[in-house]
Design a protein around this motif. Structure first.
Motif, PDB file in Angstrom:
ATOM      1  N   GLU A 174      -5.446 -53.335  72.912  1.00  0.00           N
ATOM      2  CA  GLU A 174      -5.599 -54.106  71.668  1.00  0.00           C
ATOM      3  C   GLU A 174      -7.049 -54.521  71.462  1.00  0.00           C
ATOM      4  O   GLU A 174      -7.559 -54.477  70.337  1.00  0.00           O
ATOM      5  N   LYS A 178      -9.602 -53.461  68.373  1.00  0.00           N
ATOM      6  CA  LYS A 178     -10.373 -54.440  67.604  1.00  0.00           C
ATOM      7  C   LYS A 178     -11.864 -54.076  67.592  1.00  0.00           C
ATOM      8  O   LYS A 178     -12.526 -54.137  66.551  1.00  0.00           O
ATOM      9  N   LYS A 182     -14.166 -52.940  64.306  1.00  0.00           N
ATOM     10  CA  LYS A 182     -15.443 -53.579  63.948  1.00  0.00           C
ATOM     11  C   LYS A 182     -16.537 -52.529  63.808  1.00  0.00           C
ATOM     12  O   LYS A 182     -17.353 -52.577  62.876  1.00  0.00           O
TER      13      LYS A 182
END
Length: 65
Positions: free
Chosen positions: A16, A20, A24
């Motif tokens: 996870e 993320k 980004k």
């Protein structure tokens, strides 16, 4: 480029976090493209595929629980 074998060694929280980070990075690349600062457009496709690969492995790990 993220390898599938590297992602499979991580736990769910690690995958996870990787997703993320990739999201980004992808956002930053999209902003560079919008302002015409991106020279390597191929990096957008690579990042998008890395996100998909990580999400697939995350779904596999969650289904295995």
């Amino acid at each position: 480029m993220t390898k599938a074998a590297d992602l499979r060694q991580k736990d769910v929280a690690g995958v996870e976090a990787e997703i993320k980070d990739l999201q980004k990075a992808h956002f930053g690349l999209r902003m560079q493209k919008a302002t015409q600062q991106l020279t390597n457009v191929r990096s957008l496709r690579i990042t998008r595929r890395d996100i998909a690969r990580a999400k697939t492995i995350l779904a596999e790990k969650q289904a295995a629980k």
